[in-house]
Design an enzyme around this catalytic site. Structure first.
Site, mmCIF file in Angstrom:
data_model
loop_
_atom_site.group_PDB
_atom_site.id
_atom_site.type_symbol
_atom_site.label_atom_id
_atom_site.label_comp_id
_atom_site.label_asym_id
_atom_site.label_seq_id
_atom_site.Cartn_x
_atom_site.Cartn_y
_atom_site.Cartn_z
ATOM 1 N N GLU A 1 0.833 -1.209 0.000
ATOM 2 C CA GLU A 1 0.000 0.000 0.000
ATOM 3 C C GLU A 1 0.867 1.258 0.000
ATOM 4 O OE1 GLU A 1 -2.550 -1.337 3.403
ATOM 5 O OE2 GLU A 1 -4.144 -1.093 1.923
ATOM 6 N N GLU B 1 -3.667 -10.278 3.640
ATOM 7 C CA GLU B 1 -4.886 -9.929 4.389
ATOM 8 C C GLU B 1 -5.982 -10.963 4.155
ATOM 9 O OE1 GLU B 1 -2.992 -7.830 2.686
ATOM 10 O OE2 GLU B 1 -3.064 -5.803 3.490
#
Ligand code: 1HE
Length: 261
Positions: A116, A136
Site C-alpha cells: 500500500e 490480508e
C-alpha cells in the site's frame, strides 16, 4: 540542509544532493509498520525541507516491508479499526500528495501495508528479489491502507481480487510486467537506479513535478469533461511560467537535449 525532525529510530534519513532518502528501519520485524513507524513517516512528509526536490523510500534489511505489524492488530475493536485505517489513509495521502515526487525502491517482501505504501509512491523500482502479496485475505482481514483504491489503478481489480482470494504471490519479473513496478533491476542496485531517476526528477521545473504528482491523479479520478478542462488549465499555467519559456528557448536555440537523448 536541515534534516526534517528528530524521529523514531525506525526511520533513517539522509540527504544526498537535493534528494531525501527515507529508510524503513525495523529489519528485525521485516519493516512491519507499527504505529510508531507509520506516524514517523507522516512526520517526515510534514517536514520536508523546501530545497528537497525528490524523495526515495527504501527498506533496510532483507525486505521492503512485511506490512502492518500484526501484533498491534489484536487489540483493536471495530471503531478503533476504522480510525486506524483512516490514519493510514491520512499518512499515505501525505506521501502521494506531498511536496515532492516519491520513489519506492522495492526488494524482498512488498506485502500488505508495504504494498500500500509502494502504491502511494509515484515511481516504483523493483529489485529482482521483490515479491508482492496481500496476505490480508488469508488472515481474515481486509486491506486498510488504501490498496483497494490505489492498487487496481496499477494492476486492475481482477488481479487484486485474485491476490486476496487465493493468496497469489507475484514475483518481481511478473510484477513488473503487470504494473506493480515501472523498473526492474538487479539485486542490490535499486538505490543506484532510484538516485539516477531522482536526479532527473529533481532537474524538472517545480511546476512540472506539481502537475504530475498533484494534478494528473486528480484528472484521472475525474469525469472526461472535467479532466479535459483541468488539463487545459494546467497546460496554460505551465507554459506561461518563466522557467518553461526559458527551456523552450533553449531547445529552439539548440541548447537543450532532444527527446530520446
Ligand atoms: C512481523 C510481521 C508482521 C514479520 N507483523 N511481526 N503482513 C503479513 O501477513 C506478512 C507477515 N510476514 C511474513 O509473511 C514474513 O515475515 C515475511 C515473508 C515478510 C518475511 O519472512 P522472513 O522469513 O524473512 O522473516 P520471519 O522469520 O517471518 O519474521 C521475522 C520477525 O519479524 C518475526 O519476529 P520474531 O520476534 O519471531 O523474530 C516475525 O514475527 C516478525 N514479523 N512480519 C508483526 N507483519 C493498513 S492495513 C495493512 C494490512 C496488512 O498489512 S496485513 C499483512 C500483514
Amino acid at each position: 540542509m536541515q534534516l526534517p525532525v528528530p524521529l523514531t529510530s525506525s526511520i533513517l534519513l539522509e540527504i544526498k544532493e537535493n534528494i531525501l532518502l527515507i529508510g524503513l528501519n525495523r529489519p528485525d520485524k521485516r519493516n512491519a509498520f507499527n504505529d510508531e513507524l507509520i506516524l514517523g513517516l507522516e512526520q517526515v512528509f510534514e517536514h520536508i525541507p523546501p530545497n528537497i526536490r525528490c524523495a526515495v523510500i527504501y527498506g533496510i534489511g532483507k525486505h521492503f516491508s512485511a506490512g502492518l505489524d500484526l501484533s498491534e492488530l489484536t487489540e483493536r475493536d471495530a471503531i478503533q479499526g476504522i480510525f486506524h485505517s483512516r490514519m493510514w489513509h491520512r499518512v499515505l495521502d501525505k506521501v502521494q500528495f506531498g511536496p515532492v515526487p516519491v520513489l519506492a525502491i522495492l526488494h524482498g517482501a512488498v506485502v500488505g501495508g508495504g504494498l500500500e505504501l509502494a502504491a502511494a509512491c509515484h515511481i516504483r523500482v523493483a529489485e529482482n528479489t521483490a515479491f508482492y502479496a496481500l496476505p490480508e485475505g488469508q488472515r481474515g482481514i481486509f486491506v486498510g491502507g488504501g490498496a483497494s483504491v490505489r492498487l487496481p489503478k496499477l494492476i486492475g481489480i481482477a488481479r487484486m481480487t485474485d491476490m486476496m482470494l487465493t493468496g497469489r504471490v507475484y514475483q518481481a519479473d511478473e510484477g513488473e510486467r503487470i504494473g506493480m513496478a515501472q523498473y526492474l533491476v538487479e539485486a542490490g542496485s535499486g538505490l543506484e537506479k532510484g538516485m539516477e531517476l531522482a536526479r532527473k526528477i529533481a532537474a524538472n521545473t517545480g511546476m512540472t513535478n506539481y502537475a504530475l504528482t498533484q494534478v494528473l491523479p486528480r484528472i484521472a479520478d475525474s469525469g472526461q469533461q472535467e479532466g479535459l478542462l483541468l488539463e487545459s488549465l494546467m497546460a496554460a499555467i505551465a507554459q506561461s511560467a518563466p522557467e518553461a519559456k526559458q527551456r523552450l528557448h533553449d531547445f529552439l536555440e539548440g541548447r537543450a537535449k532532444k527527446a530520446g537523448e
